[in-house]
Design a protein around this motif. Structure first.
Motif, PDB file in Angstrom:
ATOM      1  N   LEU A  38      55.608  26.545  53.042  1.00 27.56           N
ATOM      2  CA  LEU A  38      55.132  25.373  53.768  1.00 27.56           C
ATOM      3  C   LEU A  38      53.747  24.956  53.295  1.00 27.56           C
ATOM      4  CD1 LEU A  38      56.283  25.973  57.441  1.00 27.56           C
ATOM      5  CD2 LEU A  38      57.101  24.254  55.844  1.00 27.56           C
ATOM      6  N   ALA A  39      52.880  25.926  53.034  1.00 29.76           N
ATOM      7  CA  ALA A  39      51.534  25.598  52.580  1.00 29.76           C
ATOM      8  C   ALA A  39      51.574  24.910  51.230  1.00 29.76           C
ATOM      9  CB  ALA A  39      50.683  26.866  52.511  1.00 29.76           C
ATOM     10  N   VAL A  44      49.013  21.661  50.666  1.00 25.18           N
ATOM     11  CA  VAL A  44      48.293  21.484  49.403  1.00 25.18           C
ATOM     12  C   VAL A  44      48.544  20.102  48.790  1.00 25.18           C
ATOM     13  CG1 VAL A  44      48.045  22.358  47.047  1.00 25.18           C
ATOM     14  CG2 VAL A  44      48.103  23.950  48.962  1.00 25.18           C
ATOM     15  N   PRO A  45      49.796  19.622  48.702  1.00 24.64           N
ATOM     16  CA  PRO A  45      49.984  18.268  48.160  1.00 24.64           C
ATOM     17  C   PRO A  45      49.297  17.193  48.997  1.00 24.64           C
ATOM     18  CG  PRO A  45      52.049  19.437  48.100  1.00 24.64           C
ATOM     19  CD  PRO A  45      51.078  20.297  48.865  1.00 24.64           C
ATOM     20  N   PHE A  46      49.275  17.347  50.328  1.00 28.13           N
ATOM     21  CA  PHE A  46      48.567  16.376  51.166  1.00 28.13           C
ATOM     22  C   PHE A  46      47.068  16.406  50.877  1.00 28.13           C
ATOM     23  CE2 PHE A  46      46.184  15.248  54.986  1.00 28.13           C
ATOM     24  CZ  PHE A  46      46.642  13.946  55.167  1.00 28.13           C
ATOM     25  N   GLY A  47      46.518  17.598  50.694  1.00 29.54           N
ATOM     26  CA  GLY A  47      45.094  17.703  50.363  1.00 29.54           C
ATOM     27  C   GLY A  47      44.771  17.059  49.018  1.00 29.54           C
ATOM     28  N   ALA A  50      44.929  13.304  49.550  1.00 29.59           N
ATOM     29  CA  ALA A  50      43.754  12.824  50.288  1.00 29.59           C
ATOM     30  C   ALA A  50      42.529  12.798  49.383  1.00 29.59           C
ATOM     31  CB  ALA A  50      43.511  13.707  51.511  1.00 29.59           C
ATOM     32  N   TRP A  51      42.367  13.807  48.537  1.00 29.39           N
ATOM     33  CA  TRP A  51      41.245  13.815  47.605  1.00 29.39           C
ATOM     34  C   TRP A  51      41.345  12.656  46.610  1.00 29.39           C
ATOM     35  CZ3 TRP A  51      36.525  15.416  47.073  1.00 29.39           C
ATOM     36  CH2 TRP A  51      35.915  15.304  45.834  1.00 29.39           C
ATOM     37  N   ASN A  52      42.535  12.350  46.130  1.00 29.77           N
ATOM     38  CA  ASN A  52      42.720  11.228  45.214  1.00 29.77           C
ATOM     39  C   ASN A  52      42.380   9.902  45.868  1.00 29.77           C
ATOM     40  OD1 ASN A  52      43.503  12.634  42.932  1.00 29.77           O
ATOM     41  ND2 ASN A  52      45.638  12.735  43.592  1.00 29.77           N
ATOM     42  N   VAL A  53      42.772   9.723  47.115  1.00 24.82           N
ATOM     43  CA  VAL A  53      42.437   8.501  47.845  1.00 24.82           C
ATOM     44  C   VAL A  53      40.928   8.402  48.017  1.00 24.82           C
ATOM     45  CG1 VAL A  53      42.643   7.328  50.071  1.00 24.82           C
ATOM     46  CG2 VAL A  53      44.658   8.346  49.007  1.00 24.82           C
ATOM     47  N   TYR A  54      40.295   9.482  48.409  1.00 22.22           N
ATOM     48  CA  TYR A  54      38.838   9.491  48.585  1.00 22.22           C
ATOM     49  C   TYR A  54      38.125   9.186  47.273  1.00 22.22           C
ATOM     50  CZ  TYR A  54      34.155  11.394  49.230  1.00 22.22           C
ATOM     51  OH  TYR A  54      32.811  11.560  49.254  1.00 22.22           O
ATOM     52  N   ASP A  55      38.577   9.820  46.209  1.00 21.51           N
ATOM     53  CA  ASP A  55      37.947   9.620  44.903  1.00 21.51           C
ATOM     54  C   ASP A  55      38.153   8.193  44.408  1.00 21.51           C
ATOM     55  OD1 ASP A  55      36.514  10.622  42.656  1.00 21.51           O
ATOM     56  OD2 ASP A  55      38.418  10.618  41.535  1.00 21.51           O
TER      57      ASP A  55
END
Length: 61
Positions: A38-39, A44-47, A50-55
């Protein structure tokens, strides 16, 4: 589906309490495998997303 209690009962017949240890080990292994999967398939893919969107939002175009 009916649970089978024969294997832990046989282990407990040989050594008292061994059946409970076997069941606990199986639960620990299955729970760890499910948590790991599950992790790595949800968290991990959601993180990373989210980092790609932020960047993309904060990087100069």
């Amino acid at each position: 589906m009916r649970p089978t209690y024969g294997v832990p009962a046989h282990f407990s017949f040989i050594i008292s309490g061994l059946g409970q240890l076997v069941k606990a080990f199986i639960i620990w292994v299955v729970g760890g495998a499910i948590g790991f999967l599950l992790a790595w398939t949800l968290v991990v893919p959601f993180g990373i997303w989210a980092w790609n969107v932020y960047d993309a939002y904060n990087s100069p175009a």
